[in-house]
Design a protein around this motif. Structure first.
Motif, PDB file in Angstrom:
ATOM      1  N   TYR A 162     -24.846  -8.588  17.444  1.00 55.34           N
ATOM      2  CA  TYR A 162     -24.364  -9.840  16.853  1.00 55.34           C
ATOM      3  C   TYR A 162     -23.633  -9.447  15.574  1.00 55.34           C
ATOM      4  O   TYR A 162     -24.283  -9.119  14.584  1.00 55.34           O
ATOM      5  N   LEU A 198     -24.983  -6.445  13.499  1.00 55.72           N
ATOM      6  CA  LEU A 198     -26.379  -6.174  13.813  1.00 55.72           C
ATOM      7  C   LEU A 198     -26.539  -5.759  15.278  1.00 55.72           C
ATOM      8  O   LEU A 198     -26.153  -6.508  16.171  1.00 55.72           O
ATOM      9  N   GLY A 239     -38.024 -10.353  15.405  1.00 60.56           N
ATOM     10  CA  GLY A 239     -36.662  -9.840  15.257  1.00 60.56           C
ATOM     11  C   GLY A 239     -36.448  -8.470  15.868  1.00 60.56           C
ATOM     12  O   GLY A 239     -35.387  -7.864  15.697  1.00 60.56           O
ATOM     13  N   THR A 262     -36.472 -11.237  22.661  1.00 61.89           N
ATOM     14  CA  THR A 262     -35.798 -12.369  23.301  1.00 61.89           C
ATOM     15  C   THR A 262     -34.393 -11.971  23.739  1.00 61.89           C
ATOM     16  O   THR A 262     -33.936 -12.342  24.827  1.00 61.89           O
TER      17      THR A 262
HETATM   18  N1  LIG Z   1     -27.550 -15.853  18.513  1.00 58.66           N
HETATM   19  C1  LIG Z   1     -27.748 -14.947  17.534  1.00 58.66           C
HETATM   20  N2  LIG Z   1     -26.810 -14.735  16.599  1.00 58.66           N
HETATM   21  C2  LIG Z   1     -26.983 -13.814  15.631  1.00 58.66           C
HETATM   22  N3  LIG Z   1     -28.085 -13.053  15.494  1.00 58.66           N
HETATM   23  C3  LIG Z   1     -29.060 -13.210  16.391  1.00 58.66           C
HETATM   24  C4  LIG Z   1     -28.946 -14.171  17.461  1.00 58.66           C
HETATM   25  N4  LIG Z   1     -30.072 -14.110  18.195  1.00 58.66           N
HETATM   26  C5  LIG Z   1     -30.852 -13.179  17.625  1.00 58.66           C
HETATM   27  N5  LIG Z   1     -30.253 -12.624  16.540  1.00 58.66           N
HETATM   28  C6  LIG Z   1     -30.804 -11.549  15.704  1.00 58.66           C
HETATM   29  O1  LIG Z   1     -31.117 -10.473  16.563  1.00 58.66           O
HETATM   30  C7  LIG Z   1     -32.359  -9.892  16.201  1.00 58.66           C
HETATM   31  C8  LIG Z   1     -33.298  -9.899  17.401  1.00 58.66           C
HETATM   32  O2  LIG Z   1     -33.643 -11.228  17.691  1.00 58.66           O
HETATM   33  P1  LIG Z   1     -34.610 -11.603  18.889  1.00 58.66           P
HETATM   34  O3  LIG Z   1     -34.621 -13.078  18.977  1.00 58.66           O
HETATM   35  O4  LIG Z   1     -34.213 -10.842  20.103  1.00 58.66           O
HETATM   36  O5  LIG Z   1     -36.001 -11.063  18.349  1.00 58.66           O
HETATM   37  P2  LIG Z   1     -37.454 -11.202  18.954  1.00 58.66           P
HETATM   38  O6  LIG Z   1     -37.983  -9.831  19.149  1.00 58.66           O
HETATM   39  O7  LIG Z   1     -37.449 -12.089  20.135  1.00 58.66           O
HETATM   40  O8  LIG Z   1     -38.213 -11.888  17.735  1.00 58.66           O
HETATM   41  P3  LIG Z   1     -39.411 -12.983  17.704  1.00 58.66           P
HETATM   42  O9  LIG Z   1     -40.670 -12.238  17.911  1.00 58.66           O
HETATM   43  O10 LIG Z   1     -39.340 -13.523  16.323  1.00 58.66           O
HETATM   44  O11 LIG Z   1     -39.104 -13.994  18.767  1.00 58.66           O
HETATM   45  C9  LIG Z   1     -32.880 -10.677  15.009  1.00 58.66           C
HETATM   46  O12 LIG Z   1     -32.579  -9.946  13.839  1.00 58.66           O
HETATM   47  C10 LIG Z   1     -32.101 -11.956  15.048  1.00 58.66           C
HETATM   48  O13 LIG Z   1     -31.872 -12.447  13.750  1.00 58.66           O
END
Ligand SMILES: Nc1ncnc2c1ncn2[C@@H]1O[C@H](COP(=O)(O)OP(=O)(O)OP(=O)(O)O)[C@@H](O)[C@H]1O
Ligand SMILES: [Mg+2]
Lengths: 247, 306
Positions: B16, B19, B42, B46
């Motif tokens: 993203y 990142l 993060g 997901t």
């Molecule tokens: N649509 C998006 N746009 C920009 N950044 C994103 C987006 N979705 C996720 N991120 C960033 O990508 C990283 C991974 O996010 P993700 O949702 O996959 O984490 P996660 O492991 O599922 O976390 P959690 O346990 O909090 O659900 C995070 O730093 C998040 O801020």
């Protein structure tokens, strides 16, 4: 198109359960008609070209219903379903975007038609509403008007990021149209300056077309209205297809 | 075909802007297993799961899910998978049964949904509006929706979020039954106990990278962590008396409590013997084994993530 009919049926039930939307679609136009019908009656009047107030108001208020469902309900409903994540959940299924859009269209079309039928019944029962047109022509004009406004609503829903902003944008477009196009206030009482500006509002050809067809006009006098509405339908459908997003 | 992995990803990447949310993750998921993905907030769980479901477009790497590429064969894939998303909703006024009936109509093949309602304890709520359900009831409805098409592979992103302790335990039984019915389960969770008890294999990811992948037992053993024996005494005891015992690594007196660390499976026997030999009265004695939570903390650190 799997899921289309079930989704349409579900959307219809949800629309009816939404008190504000069903009030403005089904009840509000009747309240307007009864309020002003009791003041002005429905006696033939040279001012309306030999027709009564109610005879001109029923097709004009139909334009208000089309604006309510097409612009306001549609834009708010689609934008809020996207904002809350309902559309995300649909996206995880095989449901096609076209089936989703089609289900919205058929639901709103039925609700709009329902609003118009209630309005006509009220006019007939309370004010001896006259009808000099051809049912098929009126239905065709109604359908074309719906198509144009639904296309507008989908573009709003696609462009506006939240339900709130979709609502504000829809209101900003809707209110001037409602008062200036001859829908809420007969065009006969509007000043000439307003009328020449109102020519460019998409609700104006809807009012002109429906009033004309209702009272026996053929299509020939309404070529401009038909072209205007068909053009809006085409252009805004294309834009809507490009701006639709599940999330 | 049946020996083919159900999911195979290699070098999965998703960025993203600057990142790299998922940064070169590779693993395989076998048919019929319960596969867990854990990691701090993060970490990219997901993002990974939604790239597999075809909800997000991966930027790089190879992805095969049930033999299909989610980036190309989205609609065909979505017929065959079920998904409970970390974030989604239904219209507030839709009834529980209507939602199930509606979602069942989206698929070429679906199963009767009444038994699902029953198994998930939602039968009494079948006529309730979605907006009036509690958080845990909504979660269970989404789990039912993920199963209406009888999927070969089902994804649960944060399976037991919002569930009370009883509901969580019955959810584990439910998921085991789903697996027994021949489905493959891919889940994420923040409850290490859940991952340990439920999953056949667990992948730990951190900062978008795979930190470990194995069975929970192997992950715990691999940590080489110490077991602990904890007990209380009336008067402080001399820590020296335990240091010489076989397998003991260190002793930590905490007020009237004493913690003895060691690697030997007989640690508790040795400690109790030593106490009885010296006729020391003790109470509240318990042993603590290293668990997946220790593995998780060892691999991902203890500081809070953004
Ligand atoms: N649509 C998006 N746009 C920009 N950044 C994103 C987006 N979705 C996720 N991120 C960033 O990508 C990283 C991974 O996010 P993700 O949702 O996959 O984490 P996660 O492991 O599922 O976390 P959690 O346990 O909090 O659900 C995070 O730093 C998040 O801020
Ligand atoms: Mg997540």
């Amino acid at each position: 198109m799997r899921g289309f009919w079930k989704l349409a049926l579900t959307e219809l039930k949800l629309y009816i359960r939404e008190p504000i939307a069903s009030f403005f679609t089904l009840a509000f136009p009747i309240m307007l008609l009864v309020l002003f019908g009791n003041i002005y009656g429905n006696k033939p009047n040279a001012f309306f070209g030999g027709l009564g107030f109610v005879d001109t108001s029923v097709p004009a208020y139909t334009a208000i219903i089309i604006g309510t469902t097409g612009l306001i309900s549609l834009a708010i409903s689609v934008a809020s379903q996207r904002e809350k994540g309902v559309l995300r959940r649909y996206k995880a299924t095989p449901l096609r975007p076209l089936a989703f859009l089609g289900a919205q269209v058929i639901t709103l079309y039925l609700m709009t038609a329902g609003g118009m039928v209630l309005l006509i019944l009220t006019g007939k029962i309370l004010y001896h509403l006259r009808f000099a047109g051809n049912v098929l022509n009126v239905w065709t004009g109604f359908t074309l008007s719906c198509a144009a406004f639904f296309a507008l609503g989908f573009v709003l829903a696609g462009l506006m990021p939240t339900a709130r902003s979709a609502q504000v944008a829809a209101m900003i477009l809707y209110y001037p149209m409602m008062f200036l196009s001859g829908a809420a206030i007969p065009r006969e009482v509007l000043p000439a300056g307003v009328r020449s500006f109102a020519k460019f509002l998409p609700m104006t050809p809807v009012v002109n077309l429906l009033r004309g067809l209702w009272n026996g006009d053929g299509w020939t006098g309404h070529g401009g209205d038909v072209l205007f509405l068909a053009g809006i339908t085409l252009v805004f459908s294309l834009i809507a297809a490009r701006t639709f997003r599940w999330e | 075909m049946s020996d083919q992995p159900v999911i195979r990803i290699s070098g999965l990447r998703k960025t993203y802007g600057d990142l790299a949310a998922v940064d070169g993750v590779s693993f395989e998921v076998r048919r019929g297993e319960i596969f867990g993905l854990v990691g701090p907030n993060g970490a990219g769980k997901t993002t990974t799961i939604e790239c597999l479901e075809g909800l997000r477009q991966a930027d790089g790497g190879e992805i095969q899910v049930l033999g299909l590429d989610p980036r190309r064969d989205g609609p065909a894939l979505r017929e065959k998978i079920g998904a409970q998303l970390q974030e989604s909703a239904l219209p507030d006024r839709i009834r529980v049964w209507e939602a199930l009936d509606l979602f069942a109509s989206f698929y070429a093949h679906s199963v009767p949904w009444e038994p699902l309602l029953e198994q998930l304890g939602l039968s009494e709520k079948r006529n309730a509006a979605f907006g009036k359900l509690s958080g845990g009831q909504k979660q269970r409805l989404f789990i039912a929706l993920a199963l209406v098409n009888d999927p070969a592979l089902v994804f649960f992103d944060e399976l037991s979020t919002g569930l009370d302790p009883q509901a969580r335990r019955s959810m584990w039984d439910f998921i085991r039954a789903v697996r027994s019915a021949g489905k493959t389960v891919f889940l994420t969770t923040h409850y290490m106990e859940e991952a340990e008890r439920l999953c056949d294999r667990v992948a730990v990811i951190d900062h978008g990278r795979l930190a470990a992948l194995d069975t929970p037992e192997n992950l715990i053993r691999g940590l080489g962590a110490e077991n602990r024996v904890v007990f209380s005494t009336e008067a402080p005891v001399d820590p020296g008396m335990f240091r010489a015992l076989p397998g003991v690594t260190r002793v930590e007196p905490v007020g009237e409590r004493t913690i003895v660390y060691g690697r030997d499976d007989r640690l508790v026997v040795e400690v109790v013997n030593a106490l009885s030999l010296d006729r020391i009265k003790f109470r509240d004695l318990r042993t603590e084994q290293a668990d997946l939570e220790d593995v998780f903390l060892a691999l991902t650190g203890r500081e809070m993530r953004g």
